[in-house]
Structure formats: structure tokens, C-alpha cells
Design a protein around this motif. Sequence first.
Motif, PDB file in Angstrom:
ATOM      1  N   LYS A  48       0.858  -1.189   0.000  1.00 33.51           N
ATOM      2  CA  LYS A  48       0.000   0.000   0.000  1.00 33.51           C
ATOM      3  C   LYS A  48       0.894   1.239   0.000  1.00 33.51           C
ATOM      4  O   LYS A  48       1.640   1.472   0.946  1.00 33.51           O
ATOM      5  CB  LYS A  48      -0.909   0.003   1.224  1.00 33.51           C
ATOM      6  CG  LYS A  48      -1.881  -1.176   1.258  1.00 33.51           C
ATOM      7  CD  LYS A  48      -2.706  -1.177   2.537  1.00 33.51           C
ATOM      8  CE  LYS A  48      -3.646  -2.369   2.574  1.00 33.51           C
ATOM      9  NZ  LYS A  48      -4.425  -2.420   3.837  1.00 33.51           N
ATOM     10  N   ASP A  50       1.144   5.490  -0.844  1.00 33.86           N
ATOM     11  CA  ASP A  50       0.458   6.765  -1.065  1.00 33.86           C
ATOM     12  C   ASP A  50       1.441   7.811  -1.587  1.00 33.86           C
ATOM     13  O   ASP A  50       2.579   7.898  -1.112  1.00 33.86           O
ATOM     14  CB  ASP A  50      -0.155   7.287   0.241  1.00 33.86           C
ATOM     15  CG  ASP A  50      -1.281   6.403   0.749  1.00 33.86           C
ATOM     16  OD1 ASP A  50      -1.898   5.698  -0.071  1.00 33.86           O
ATOM     17  OD2 ASP A  50      -1.541   6.424   1.966  1.00 33.86           O
ATOM     18  N   ARG A  65      -3.010   6.676  -4.739  1.00 33.31           N
ATOM     19  CA  ARG A  65      -2.853   5.526  -3.838  1.00 33.31           C
ATOM     20  C   ARG A  65      -2.903   4.222  -4.631  1.00 33.31           C
ATOM     21  O   ARG A  65      -3.752   4.055  -5.521  1.00 33.31           O
ATOM     22  CB  ARG A  65      -3.955   5.525  -2.785  1.00 33.31           C
ATOM     23  CG  ARG A  65      -3.918   4.317  -1.835  1.00 33.31           C
ATOM     24  CD  ARG A  65      -4.956   4.463  -0.735  1.00 33.31           C
ATOM     25  NE  ARG A  65      -5.083   3.283   0.104  1.00 33.31           N
ATOM     26  CZ  ARG A  65      -4.279   2.971   1.114  1.00 33.31           C
ATOM     27  NH1 ARG A  65      -3.259   3.765   1.413  1.00 33.31           N
ATOM     28  NH2 ARG A  65      -4.471   1.888   1.835  1.00 33.31           N
ATOM     29  N   ILE A 101      -0.467  13.152   6.302  1.00 29.86           N
ATOM     30  CA  ILE A 101      -0.991  12.497   7.510  1.00 29.86           C
ATOM     31  C   ILE A 101      -2.449  12.894   7.735  1.00 29.86           C
ATOM     32  O   ILE A 101      -3.291  12.058   8.088  1.00 29.86           O
ATOM     33  CB  ILE A 101      -0.124  12.859   8.732  1.00 29.86           C
ATOM     34  CG1 ILE A 101       1.274  12.261   8.575  1.00 29.86           C
ATOM     35  CG2 ILE A 101      -0.776  12.361  10.029  1.00 29.86           C
ATOM     36  CD1 ILE A 101       2.264  12.709   9.632  1.00 29.86           C
ATOM     37  N   GLU A 104      -4.564  10.915   5.193  1.00 29.30           N
ATOM     38  CA  GLU A 104      -4.668   9.485   5.524  1.00 29.30           C
ATOM     39  C   GLU A 104      -5.558   9.262   6.746  1.00 29.30           C
ATOM     40  O   GLU A 104      -6.354   8.316   6.776  1.00 29.30           O
ATOM     41  CB  GLU A 104      -3.269   8.910   5.746  1.00 29.30           C
ATOM     42  CG  GLU A 104      -2.459   8.822   4.455  1.00 29.30           C
ATOM     43  CD  GLU A 104      -1.000   8.475   4.674  1.00 29.30           C
ATOM     44  OE1 GLU A 104      -0.367   7.971   3.734  1.00 29.30           O
ATOM     45  OE2 GLU A 104      -0.481   8.726   5.787  1.00 29.30           O
ATOM     46  N   ASP A 105      -5.439  10.136   7.748  1.00 34.28           N
ATOM     47  CA  ASP A 105      -6.306  10.027   8.930  1.00 34.28           C
ATOM     48  C   ASP A 105      -7.764  10.285   8.557  1.00 34.28           C
ATOM     49  O   ASP A 105      -8.676   9.592   9.029  1.00 34.28           O
ATOM     50  CB  ASP A 105      -5.861  11.019  10.008  1.00 34.28           C
ATOM     51  CG  ASP A 105      -4.559  10.603  10.681  1.00 34.28           C
ATOM     52  OD1 ASP A 105      -4.151   9.438  10.505  1.00 34.28           O
ATOM     53  OD2 ASP A 105      -3.957  11.445  11.373  1.00 34.28           O
ATOM     54  N   ILE A 109      -7.088   5.372   6.175  1.00 32.53           N
ATOM     55  CA  ILE A 109      -6.290   4.412   5.407  1.00 32.53           C
ATOM     56  C   ILE A 109      -4.912   4.233   6.035  1.00 32.53           C
ATOM     57  O   ILE A 109      -4.358   5.147   6.643  1.00 32.53           O
ATOM     58  CB  ILE A 109      -6.137   4.847   3.931  1.00 32.53           C
ATOM     59  CG1 ILE A 109      -5.557   6.262   3.833  1.00 32.53           C
ATOM     60  CG2 ILE A 109      -7.473   4.762   3.214  1.00 32.53           C
ATOM     61  CD1 ILE A 109      -5.323   6.746   2.411  1.00 32.53           C
ATOM     62  N   SER A 110      -4.373   3.043   5.876  1.00 33.30           N
ATOM     63  CA  SER A 110      -3.014   2.745   6.319  1.00 33.30           C
ATOM     64  C   SER A 110      -2.135   2.574   5.093  1.00 33.30           C
ATOM     65  O   SER A 110      -2.627   2.375   3.981  1.00 33.30           O
ATOM     66  CB  SER A 110      -2.993   1.468   7.160  1.00 33.30           C
ATOM     67  OG  SER A 110      -3.430   0.359   6.380  1.00 33.30           O
ATOM     68  N   LYS A 111      -0.835   2.645   5.300  1.00 29.39           N
ATOM     69  CA  LYS A 111       0.071   2.510   4.164  1.00 29.39           C
ATOM     70  C   LYS A 111       1.351   1.835   4.616  1.00 29.39           C
ATOM     71  O   LYS A 111       1.681   1.806   5.805  1.00 29.39           O
ATOM     72  CB  LYS A 111       0.357   3.862   3.507  1.00 29.39           C
ATOM     73  CG  LYS A 111       1.479   4.678   4.146  1.00 29.39           C
ATOM     74  CD  LYS A 111       1.080   5.350   5.432  1.00 29.39           C
ATOM     75  CE  LYS A 111       2.172   6.292   5.949  1.00 29.39           C
ATOM     76  NZ  LYS A 111       1.746   7.013   7.143  1.00 29.39           N
ATOM     77  N   ASP A 112       2.075   1.286   3.643  1.00 25.37           N
ATOM     78  CA  ASP A 112       3.387   0.702   3.904  1.00 25.37           C
ATOM     79  C   ASP A 112       4.502   1.692   3.567  1.00 25.37           C
ATOM     80  O   ASP A 112       5.610   1.584   4.082  1.00 25.37           O
ATOM     81  CB  ASP A 112       3.568  -0.578   3.082  1.00 25.37           C
ATOM     82  CG  ASP A 112       2.520  -1.627   3.431  1.00 25.37           C
ATOM     83  OD1 ASP A 112       2.353  -1.907   4.631  1.00 25.37           O
ATOM     84  OD2 ASP A 112       1.861  -2.149   2.513  1.00 25.37           O
ATOM     85  N   SER A 114       4.903   6.065   2.021  1.00 29.21           N
ATOM     86  CA  SER A 114       4.206   7.264   1.549  1.00 29.21           C
ATOM     87  C   SER A 114       5.221   8.313   1.107  1.00 29.21           C
ATOM     88  O   SER A 114       6.308   8.424   1.678  1.00 29.21           O
ATOM     89  CB  SER A 114       3.295   7.834   2.640  1.00 29.21           C
ATOM     90  OG  SER A 114       4.035   8.171   3.793  1.00 29.21           O
ATOM     91  N   ARG A 227     -12.108   1.448   1.804  1.00 30.78           N
ATOM     92  CA  ARG A 227     -12.069   0.424   2.859  1.00 30.78           C
ATOM     93  C   ARG A 227     -11.927  -0.968   2.266  1.00 30.78           C
ATOM     94  O   ARG A 227     -12.452  -1.267   1.221  1.00 30.78           O
ATOM     95  CB  ARG A 227     -13.341   0.497   3.702  1.00 30.78           C
ATOM     96  CG  ARG A 227     -13.308   1.640   4.711  1.00 30.78           C
ATOM     97  CD  ARG A 227     -14.605   1.737   5.464  1.00 30.78           C
ATOM     98  NE  ARG A 227     -14.562   2.840   6.423  1.00 30.78           N
ATOM     99  CZ  ARG A 227     -15.634   3.332   7.041  1.00 30.78           C
ATOM    100  NH1 ARG A 227     -16.830   2.821   6.787  1.00 30.78           N
ATOM    101  NH2 ARG A 227     -15.515   4.321   7.908  1.00 30.78           N
TER     102      ARG A 227
END
Length: 227
Positions: A48, A50, A65, A101, A104-105, A109-112, A114, A227
Amino acid sequence: MVERRKTKRRSVRFYVTLAVLLVLIIAAVYLTAFFFVVRNSYEFKADKVDYLFYDELKDRYYLVRFVTSSKLGYIIEFPGKAFYAATMRAFDPENLEATLIVVEDMLGISKDASFYASVNDNVKQFLGKLGGFKDGFDEMLNALGRRGVKFLDYLKAQSYAEVFKPRSNITGPAFLKLLDRLNASGMQKFEIKGLTEKPVIVEVGSKKFERVYLDESSVEQVRNILR
């Protein structure tokens, strides 16, 4: 005498051919090494990823993304001077790391990995030349997607990343990941709109701020899709 000349010519041709082959082998090894360095980097292996871009000329933000494992990609457009009332956080073109940030908040969403970059006229010219399209930013992304990654790009990756500096943390492998995923992902585009077309003036003490309050229903719609 004639036989000696023929033998000498054969010897010269042999060494020239050998030298050319050695140069080609060294070049191939060199390019292959760059290829494996990029492909084995954490940026390229991240699932993932971004990218937040701020278009300085249009005053627009774009979150790009990718979810590599599902071959999905998203381009989400935001207005300039965006403000998310639910968290009381503003988008700041001078601090794209913090803005990423916030985004994303907001979207949950989460990411590996960015990355972010401010896109000025020089960057646009570079991207337009690379992709063969020089108009809108999202259209340039489409053109870059059609182009994809060329083998020589692995050799030029770091020089590509330098174009975005100083207001960027994009690395060479991260940029090639962008090109690769734009080409290989099923891209979807969304726009999170503001409640007003033009910014409203907000006074806080002696300071004035221009804000475009984001439409919560628009945010929620995109959040549900991601999601």
C-alpha cells in the motif's frame, strides 16, 4: 606476405569484436544491477503506497494511492486551502508531510510507504516530456500510466527524483514504482469537494485564514470506497 596481412587483419577484427562484446556485457551487467536494486527496494516492494502531490499552479492536491496486491489504484483530488472540520486540520502546501498524515487520517487508510512532492512548472515540464502530455496534472498521470517503466529508467531513476527536490521525499525507486503502478493498476478517480467554490475568510485572533471546508458526505463516500 599476403598471408601475414590477412592473419593480422583477422587478429585485429577478433580483438575489436572481443572489446565490443566486453563493453556490451559490462553495460548489461550494469543495467541489470540497477534493475535489481530498484526492484528489491522497500519502496518497490511496498504493497500500500500513497503519493501526495500539490499542484502549485492550480492550487490543487492529488492523493495517488496504490494497493499492489489487488492491482487497484486511486487518484483523489482535493481543493486548495482545504480544511477538514471533523479534525480541525488544514492542508498546508508548505508542509506536505503533515498534510499527507491529515489526508490518511481523514480517509482512515493505512500505508506501507508514503511520498509527497510539490509540483511546480519545472516538474510539470519534466512529467509532460516524460509522458508526452503537457496539460492537466491528472491527464499527465494518465499519460505516464500509458508509458509505464522503460528499462533505461532504472539507470536514470535517481536523476528523475532530483527533479522534485527540494520539496519532496520521492526517491528514484519510489518514482519508478509510481510509473509501474500507474501502468499496471486499474485506476479510479474521485474528487472530494468543498462546501464552497471559493475560500471563506476565518479570523482567529489577529490572524486571517482562507479555508475551503470539505464536504463530509464527499469524504465519507471516498472513505467507504477505500475500505
